[in-house]
Write an enzyme that holds these catalytic residues in place. Structure first.
Site, mmCIF file in Angstrom:
data_model
loop_
_atom_site.group_PDB
_atom_site.id
_atom_site.type_symbol
_atom_site.label_atom_id
_atom_site.label_comp_id
_atom_site.label_asym_id
_atom_site.label_seq_id
_atom_site.Cartn_x
_atom_site.Cartn_y
_atom_site.Cartn_z
ATOM 1 N N GLY A 18 80.040 -4.186 51.399
ATOM 2 C CA GLY A 18 78.895 -4.932 50.892
ATOM 3 C C GLY A 18 77.834 -3.984 50.366
ATOM 4 O O GLY A 18 76.635 -4.205 50.552
ATOM 5 N N SER A 44 76.815 -3.246 47.360
ATOM 6 C CA SER A 44 76.225 -3.469 46.042
ATOM 7 C C SER A 44 74.781 -3.935 46.106
ATOM 8 O O SER A 44 74.072 -3.905 45.084
ATOM 9 C CB SER A 44 77.055 -4.505 45.267
ATOM 10 O OG SER A 44 77.048 -5.759 45.943
ATOM 11 N N GLY A 66 72.712 13.293 44.722
ATOM 12 C CA GLY A 66 73.428 14.563 44.843
ATOM 13 C C GLY A 66 74.738 14.470 45.597
ATOM 14 O O GLY A 66 75.377 15.483 45.851
ATOM 15 N N ASN A 77 79.410 -4.142 56.837
ATOM 16 C CA ASN A 77 78.203 -4.888 56.484
ATOM 17 C C ASN A 77 78.487 -6.130 55.647
ATOM 18 O O ASN A 77 77.686 -7.065 55.651
ATOM 19 C CB ASN A 77 77.258 -3.955 55.720
ATOM 20 C CG ASN A 77 76.144 -4.700 55.019
ATOM 21 O OD1 ASN A 77 75.215 -5.191 55.648
ATOM 22 N ND2 ASN A 77 76.248 -4.801 53.691
ATOM 23 N N SER A 107 73.792 -9.614 63.736
ATOM 24 C CA SER A 107 72.612 -10.366 63.320
ATOM 25 C C SER A 107 71.880 -10.881 64.549
ATOM 26 O O SER A 107 72.476 -11.023 65.635
ATOM 27 C CB SER A 107 73.041 -11.555 62.447
ATOM 28 O OG SER A 107 71.974 -12.465 62.234
ATOM 29 N N TYR A 163 78.547 -18.770 60.285
ATOM 30 C CA TYR A 163 77.917 -17.446 60.225
ATOM 31 C C TYR A 163 77.693 -16.872 61.616
ATOM 32 O O TYR A 163 78.049 -15.732 61.909
ATOM 33 C CB TYR A 163 76.594 -17.552 59.473
ATOM 34 C CG TYR A 163 75.843 -16.239 59.358
ATOM 35 C CD1 TYR A 163 76.204 -15.303 58.403
ATOM 36 C CD2 TYR A 163 74.771 -15.947 60.200
ATOM 37 C CE1 TYR A 163 75.513 -14.094 58.290
ATOM 38 C CE2 TYR A 163 74.083 -14.751 60.102
ATOM 39 C CZ TYR A 163 74.462 -13.831 59.143
ATOM 40 O OH TYR A 163 73.783 -12.637 59.042
ATOM 41 N N LYS A 176 79.100 -13.428 63.674
ATOM 42 C CA LYS A 176 78.195 -12.357 64.092
ATOM 43 C C LYS A 176 78.246 -12.150 65.601
ATOM 44 O O LYS A 176 78.112 -11.026 66.088
ATOM 45 C CB LYS A 176 76.777 -12.670 63.626
ATOM 46 C CG LYS A 176 76.607 -12.640 62.108
ATOM 47 C CD LYS A 176 77.029 -11.304 61.521
ATOM 48 C CE LYS A 176 76.775 -11.211 60.038
ATOM 49 N NZ LYS A 176 77.138 -9.890 59.480
#
Length: 247
Positions: free
Chosen positions: A14, A16, A55, A91, A144, A157, A161
């Site tokens: 995840g 992005s 870097g 994640n 969470s 959800y 979690k």
């Protein structure tokens, strides 16, 4: 550039946006090379480009975690590029709006379980052999505040979690003798794109108590560092201004 994680490799799912993107940047700033997964190539490339500007080396692993074959391809791709995995941050997650189970689509239930729980377990399983061979590693599961209790309309959800916390404890016991630490972070409400979309708000503009993704990333860096060498099998609450203690 030099840092605590020079020569090490972090795989962040995840990556992005939101917490995952913040983790990718935070690990790169400490010298780690970073692989990021997600569904949207353009967003992943943006994360990778920034990692390179810092870097570090970067790898984009475009993948849909509802597809088990794509999940299975991630770790081999990272090992082919970097030859090792030192840090795994599970994640990736689907955040669904508040919908009572009776009205929740079957596909939504199964997709949430696949992405939030099954993919994390299978990625960890795939990364374990190389970590065991190395005799070191850190696995960080992003749970969470919702993993601490159920709530109306949040069944899929919160089930995942909560399960991540149990998975964290089980894996910590399995991997301790191999020098691998496994921990979870339980963020409170965090100002991410997923949160804004799921709850149709403007994040901190509407809810000033929301945590910044960078705050969770900083905690992930700590858990992957030597400073936390005595910490394993633990789920750390990072509730911020949403802490129930505050009323």
């Amino acid at each position: 550039m030099s840092g605590e994680f020079d020569g090490k490799v972090a795989l962040v799912t995840g990556g992005s946006k939101g917490i995952g993107r913040a983790c990718a940047y935070a690990f790169a700033l400490e010298g780690a090379n970073v692989a990021v997964t997600g569904r949207t190539v353009s967003e992943l490339k943006a994360t990778a480009d920034h990692v390179r500007k810092i870097g570090a080396e970067a790898l984009v692993c475009q993948s849909d975690f509802t597809d088990r074959a794509q999940v299975a391809g991630v770790v081999p791709a990272v090992l082919a590029k970097f030859g090792r995995i030192d840090i795994l941050v599970n994640n990736a997650a689907i955040i669904h709006p508040r919908i009572d189970l009776v009205n929740l689509g079957d596909d939504t239930w199964y997709d949430v379980i696949e992405v939030n729980l099954n993919a994390a377990a299978m990625l960890t399983k795939a990364a374990m052999p190389t970590m065991i061979e190395q005799g070191s590693g850190n696995i960080i599961n992003i749970s969470s505040i919702g993993g601490r209790s159920g709530a109306r309309g949040r069944s899929a959800y919160r089930v995942t979690k909560s399960a991540l916390i149990s998975l964290t404890q089980s894996l910590a016991a399995e991997l301790h003798d191999h020098g691998i630490n496994v921990n979870a972070i339980c963020p409170g409400g965090t100002d991410t794109e997923g949160y804004r979309e799921a709850f149709n708000n403007r994040g901190r503009e509407d809810h000033p108590n929301l945590i910044l993704p960078s705050e969770i990333a900083n905690l992930a860096v700590f858990l992957a560092s030597e400073k936390s060498s005595a910490v394993t099998g633990t789920a750390i609450d990072a509730f911020g201004g949403n802490n129930p203690l505050f009323g």
